[in-house]
Design a protein around this motif. Structure first.
Motif, mmCIF file in Angstrom:
data_model
loop_
_atom_site.group_PDB
_atom_site.id
_atom_site.type_symbol
_atom_site.label_atom_id
_atom_site.label_comp_id
_atom_site.label_asym_id
_atom_site.label_seq_id
_atom_site.Cartn_x
_atom_site.Cartn_y
_atom_site.Cartn_z
ATOM 1 N N THR A 79 -7.407 -2.294 -4.835
ATOM 2 C CA THR A 79 -6.715 -2.004 -6.097
ATOM 3 C C THR A 79 -5.373 -2.729 -6.201
ATOM 4 O O THR A 79 -4.744 -2.681 -7.263
ATOM 5 C CB THR A 79 -6.465 -0.489 -6.256
ATOM 6 O OG1 THR A 79 -5.548 -0.057 -5.251
ATOM 7 C CG2 THR A 79 -7.763 0.295 -6.158
ATOM 8 N N MET A 103 0.834 -1.196 0.000
ATOM 9 C CA MET A 103 0.000 0.000 0.000
ATOM 10 C C MET A 103 0.875 1.255 0.000
ATOM 11 O O MET A 103 0.582 2.212 -0.714
ATOM 12 C CB MET A 103 -0.938 -0.011 1.204
ATOM 13 C CG MET A 103 -2.050 -1.039 1.115
ATOM 14 S SD MET A 103 -3.006 -1.191 2.638
ATOM 15 C CE MET A 103 -3.890 0.365 2.634
ATOM 16 N N LYS A 122 -10.447 0.539 0.297
ATOM 17 C CA LYS A 122 -10.574 0.929 -1.106
ATOM 18 C C LYS A 122 -9.226 0.788 -1.805
ATOM 19 O O LYS A 122 -9.140 0.274 -2.920
ATOM 20 C CB LYS A 122 -11.082 2.367 -1.188
ATOM 21 C CG LYS A 122 -11.389 2.850 -2.571
ATOM 22 C CD LYS A 122 -11.972 4.256 -2.535
ATOM 23 C CE LYS A 122 -12.261 4.770 -3.917
ATOM 24 N NZ LYS A 122 -12.769 6.146 -3.882
ATOM 25 N N GLN A 123 -8.155 1.228 -1.127
ATOM 26 C CA GLN A 123 -6.815 1.103 -1.699
ATOM 27 C C GLN A 123 -6.409 -0.366 -1.809
ATOM 28 O O GLN A 123 -5.841 -0.784 -2.815
ATOM 29 C CB GLN A 123 -5.793 1.868 -0.847
ATOM 30 C CG GLN A 123 -4.398 1.833 -1.452
ATOM 31 C CD GLN A 123 -3.354 2.484 -0.565
ATOM 32 O OE1 GLN A 123 -3.537 2.603 0.642
ATOM 33 N NE2 GLN A 123 -2.248 2.884 -1.163
ATOM 34 N N GLN A 124 -6.717 -1.149 -0.785
ATOM 35 C CA GLN A 124 -6.362 -2.566 -0.801
ATOM 36 C C GLN A 124 -7.034 -3.290 -1.961
ATOM 37 O O GLN A 124 -6.448 -4.198 -2.549
ATOM 38 C CB GLN A 124 -6.747 -3.226 0.527
ATOM 39 C CG GLN A 124 -5.890 -2.781 1.685
ATOM 40 C CD GLN A 124 -6.451 -3.191 3.031
ATOM 41 O OE1 GLN A 124 -7.515 -3.787 3.134
ATOM 42 N NE2 GLN A 124 -5.723 -2.855 4.088
ATOM 43 N N TYR A 168 0.272 4.924 1.990
ATOM 44 C CA TYR A 168 -0.784 4.229 2.717
ATOM 45 C C TYR A 168 -1.968 5.171 2.896
ATOM 46 O O TYR A 168 -1.860 6.222 3.519
ATOM 47 C CB TYR A 168 -0.243 3.777 4.080
ATOM 48 C CG TYR A 168 -1.129 2.811 4.823
ATOM 49 C CD1 TYR A 168 -0.813 1.465 4.877
ATOM 50 C CD2 TYR A 168 -2.268 3.243 5.487
ATOM 51 C CE1 TYR A 168 -1.612 0.573 5.565
ATOM 52 C CE2 TYR A 168 -3.080 2.359 6.172
ATOM 53 C CZ TYR A 168 -2.750 1.026 6.207
ATOM 54 O OH TYR A 168 -3.536 0.143 6.887
ATOM 55 N N ASP A 169 -3.101 4.803 2.334
ATOM 56 C CA ASP A 169 -4.312 5.618 2.436
ATOM 57 C C ASP A 169 -5.058 5.232 3.708
ATOM 58 O O ASP A 169 -5.850 4.296 3.718
ATOM 59 C CB ASP A 169 -5.197 5.420 1.205
ATOM 60 C CG ASP A 169 -6.412 6.331 1.193
ATOM 61 O OD1 ASP A 169 -6.668 7.023 2.196
ATOM 62 O OD2 ASP A 169 -7.109 6.351 0.164
ATOM 63 N N TYR A 189 -9.066 5.645 3.499
ATOM 64 C CA TYR A 189 -9.811 4.614 2.777
ATOM 65 C C TYR A 189 -8.917 3.405 2.498
ATOM 66 O O TYR A 189 -8.687 3.054 1.332
ATOM 67 C CB TYR A 189 -10.355 5.179 1.457
ATOM 68 C CG TYR A 189 -11.261 6.368 1.651
ATOM 69 C CD1 TYR A 189 -12.573 6.205 2.084
ATOM 70 C CD2 TYR A 189 -10.800 7.654 1.407
ATOM 71 C CE1 TYR A 189 -13.412 7.293 2.274
ATOM 72 C CE2 TYR A 189 -11.629 8.750 1.587
ATOM 73 C CZ TYR A 189 -12.924 8.563 2.028
ATOM 74 O OH TYR A 189 -13.750 9.646 2.213
#
Length: 128
Positions: free
Chosen positions: A43, A26, A39-41, A32-33, A36
């Motif tokens: 992707t 990430m 949501k990032q994971q 690292y978001d 969210y």
């Protein structure tokens, strides 16, 4: 019983170990978001995606292992065999993580099967 308790602790904290590569991937994917993260994971691909699946599977493993060893301890049925089964479960789960990260699907499935066999072994011993 001490060894079984240590095994439970390892299994309970294993999702945190499994999260390390997810967090690294990430961070590499634009930072690292923290607002969210899921949501990032979603992707992530490759190792990040596999590490996320391994992380989630660690929670599932707790659902099988914890009640089993709680029964062993509550019924005062801890023996050398139940200690060995617990150790094998932990080792199999750690190997499972490595195999997931390395994308060794067939070997990973074998370690999953070994882990589940130890759960069945516990119940076999409890019912015998």
């Amino acid at each position: 019983m001490f060894v079984i308790i240590i095994c439970v602790a390892i299994v309970v904290f294993m999702p945190l170990i499994a999260k390390i590569p997810v967090a690294i991937k990430m961070s590499q994917a634009g930072g690292y978001d923290n607002k969210y993260p899921r949501k990032q994971q979603a992707t992530l691909g490759g190792l990040g995606e596999r590490a996320l699946a391994a992380h989630q599977n660690c929670y599932e493993a707790i659902a099988y292992f914890a009640p089993t060893v709680i029964l062993v301890m509550a019924l005062d049925e801890h023996t050398v065999n139940t200690v060995q089964l617990s150790l094998v479960f932990v080792i199999a789960r750690l190997c499972y993580l490595v195999c997931y990260w390395a994308n060794w699907d067939k070997v990973r499935s074998a370690f999953w099967l070994i882990g589940m066999a130890t759960i069945i072994g516990h119940y076999w011993l409890l019912l015998a």
